[in-house]
Design a protein around this motif. Structure first.
Motif, PDB file in Angstrom:
ATOM      1  N   LYS A   6      76.633  75.692 -14.195  1.00 26.91           N
ATOM      2  CA  LYS A   6      75.388  76.297 -14.658  1.00 26.91           C
ATOM      3  C   LYS A   6      74.592  75.382 -15.597  1.00 26.91           C
ATOM      4  CE  LYS A   6      76.643  81.140 -14.098  1.00 26.91           C
ATOM      5  NZ  LYS A   6      76.987  82.423 -14.765  1.00 26.91           N
ATOM      6  N   GLY A   9      71.200  72.599 -13.906  1.00 24.52           N
ATOM      7  CA  GLY A   9      69.749  72.791 -13.913  1.00 24.52           C
ATOM      8  C   GLY A   9      69.109  72.317 -15.205  1.00 24.52           C
ATOM      9  N   ILE A  12      69.068  68.437 -15.386  1.00 21.75           N
ATOM     10  CA  ILE A  12      68.023  67.859 -14.539  1.00 21.75           C
ATOM     11  C   ILE A  12      66.652  68.023 -15.195  1.00 21.75           C
ATOM     12  CG2 ILE A  12      66.838  68.064 -12.308  1.00 21.75           C
ATOM     13  CD1 ILE A  12      69.596  68.780 -11.092  1.00 21.75           C
ATOM     14  N   GLU A  13      66.439  69.182 -15.810  1.00 26.25           N
ATOM     15  CA  GLU A  13      65.171  69.423 -16.517  1.00 26.25           C
ATOM     16  C   GLU A  13      64.971  68.421 -17.652  1.00 26.25           C
ATOM     17  OE1 GLU A  13      63.249  73.156 -18.892  1.00 26.25           O
ATOM     18  OE2 GLU A  13      64.457  73.627 -17.121  1.00 26.25           O
ATOM     19  N   THR A  17      69.024  63.216 -13.493  1.00 25.36           N
ATOM     20  CA  THR A  17      68.817  63.734 -12.139  1.00 25.36           C
ATOM     21  C   THR A  17      70.003  63.557 -11.200  1.00 25.36           C
ATOM     22  OG1 THR A  17      67.832  61.631 -11.483  1.00 25.36           O
ATOM     23  CG2 THR A  17      66.327  63.341 -12.271  1.00 25.36           C
ATOM     24  N   GLU A  42      74.087  73.712  -6.094  1.00 25.43           N
ATOM     25  CA  GLU A  42      73.401  73.962  -7.367  1.00 25.43           C
ATOM     26  C   GLU A  42      72.408  72.848  -7.679  1.00 25.43           C
ATOM     27  OE1 GLU A  42      72.382  76.078 -10.777  1.00 25.43           O
ATOM     28  OE2 GLU A  42      73.632  76.710  -9.084  1.00 25.43           O
ATOM     29  N   LYS A  45      68.999  72.859  -5.814  1.00 22.20           N
ATOM     30  CA  LYS A  45      68.031  73.870  -6.276  1.00 22.20           C
ATOM     31  C   LYS A  45      67.054  73.291  -7.282  1.00 22.20           C
ATOM     32  CE  LYS A  45      71.251  77.798  -6.295  1.00 22.20           C
ATOM     33  NZ  LYS A  45      71.898  78.724  -7.261  1.00 22.20           N
ATOM     34  N   HIS A  46      67.517  72.305  -8.038  1.00 18.92           N
ATOM     35  CA  HIS A  46      66.730  71.754  -9.142  1.00 18.92           C
ATOM     36  C   HIS A  46      66.234  70.333  -8.862  1.00 18.92           C
ATOM     37  CE1 HIS A  46      68.246  75.164 -11.499  1.00 18.92           C
ATOM     38  NE2 HIS A  46      69.434  74.885 -10.971  1.00 18.92           N
ATOM     39  N   GLY A  48      68.170  67.670  -7.844  1.00 15.94           N
ATOM     40  CA  GLY A  48      69.123  66.637  -8.242  1.00 15.94           C
ATOM     41  C   GLY A  48      69.716  65.893  -7.059  1.00 15.94           C
ATOM     42  N   SER A 103      71.798  69.422   0.461  1.00 20.23           N
ATOM     43  CA  SER A 103      71.618  68.484  -0.649  1.00 20.23           C
ATOM     44  C   SER A 103      71.509  67.038  -0.161  1.00 20.23           C
ATOM     45  CB  SER A 103      72.820  68.588  -1.600  1.00 20.23           C
ATOM     46  OG  SER A 103      72.788  67.564  -2.577  1.00 20.23           O
TER      47      SER A 103
END
Length: 321
Positions: A6, A9, A12-13, A17, A42, A45-46, A48, A103
């Motif tokens: 979890k 994300g 990555i923000e 990355t 996961e 989704k962001h 990466g 991915s």
């Protein structure tokens, strides 16, 4: 675990990355297929990218145990404990996991022609699967394990055959292999001097030799065009890891990061000429023609003729996208 997953994300923000996962090293860094799939799902989704160390851990344990039981402990058996198919099988499996999760996947330090072929098949199907190789795989073969200092060449995946080396050069030349990276490690001769190959810490130097080897053994021999050298060392990695256009291009608004290379300069890649914190060089007998003579970072000269001229602490974190 779920807590770590979890956090992806948020990382990555913050501009981190890419994430490196291991199919090898059963007792240390290993992740099973389910865990790798979950992390890939996961990360995508962001936005990466997953870097994957591709070797089959179970087969390595099986082969290593058999070799040790037969008293085969010398450096040459390191390569025999992780044959080319052990890498190729894991690359294929990693591609399937990436395909199922949607991915992108980046195969780190690829060493074999068989793995290269798996990457090509995936690319031909339009999958976002990429790969790198390293300077040691482009320079040495498994014969190096038979010399008196064979332990110094132990890394994973191991050095391969001359045929594999040729196929890696071909993969760079045709644009299939996207990056040349270092996998740089500074284990000294005392750390490397272990009784059997399973106890030798894995890894060799690589950072400082990438450019001269690619130029001397690649560009000057007509294997690589000069543009390909720029792609595999700068443009491609900056694009894949979200640093473009701040890095990877000479353009208005980009960082003025430049390397000046003298194509006639001959340098022996000996411990006396390299700067890693290590007491030997596996490249001791390698002399290159074509060597960097200046490095410019954000418009400032930070290295000139092998001497650091920059200021410590001037580095900046570059946020990946």
């Amino acid at each position: 675990n779920e807590t770590n997953r979890k956090q992806i994300g948020g990382l990555i923000e913050e501009g981190v990355t890419s994430f490196k996962l291991f199919m090898a090293y059963k007792k240390e860094l290993y992740l099973d297929d389910g865990a790798i799939y979950s992390i890939m799902a996961e990360a995508v989704k962001h936005g990466g990218v997953i870097g994957l160390h591709c070797e089959n851990a179970d087969l390595i344990e099986c082969f290593s145990a058999k070799l040790l039981s037969e008293g085969k402990v010398e450096a040459e058996y390191h390569a025999k404990s992780r044959p080319a198919l052990v890498e190729a099988e894991s690359v294929q499996r990693g591609i399937r996991l990436a395909e199922m999760s949607g991915s992108p996947m980046y195969v780190v330090h690829m060493s074999t022609g068989l793995a290269r072929d798996e990457i090509k098949q995936a690319a031909d199907r339009g999958l976002p699967v990429y790969s790198e190789t390293c300077p040691h795989y482009l320079t040495f073969t498994e014969e190096s394990y038979r010399n008196p200092n064979g332990n110094r060449y132990i890394m994973s995946p191991p050095l391969r055959s001359d045929e594999d080396r040729t196929k890696l050069w071909q993969g760079l030349a045709n644009g299939l292999i996207k990056t040349v990276a270092s996998d740089h490690v500074c284990f000294n001769s005392k750390q490397k001097n272990q009784a059997d190959f399973t106890k030798v810490p894995n890894g060799v130097i690589g950072t400082e030799v990438i450019l001269p080897i690619l130029y001397s053994a690649g560009v000057s021999k007509g294997i690589l065009p000069l543009t390909r050298l720029a792609q595999v060392t700068s443009y491609n990695p900056s694009k894949m890891f979200g640093l473009y256009p701040k890095k990877g291009v000479i353009a208005i608004g980009s960082d003025a990061d430049l390397v000046v290379l003298d194509p006639q300069k001959r340098v022996r890649l000996s411990v006396d000429n390299l700067h890693s914190n290590i007491d030997y060089s596996i490249y001791e007998d390698v002399t290159v023609t074509g060597y960097p003579v200046a490095t410019i970072s954000r418009g400032e000269v930070v290295n000139e003729d092998g001497h650091f001229t920059g200021k410590r602490g001037r580095g900046q974190f570059v946020k990946g996208k």
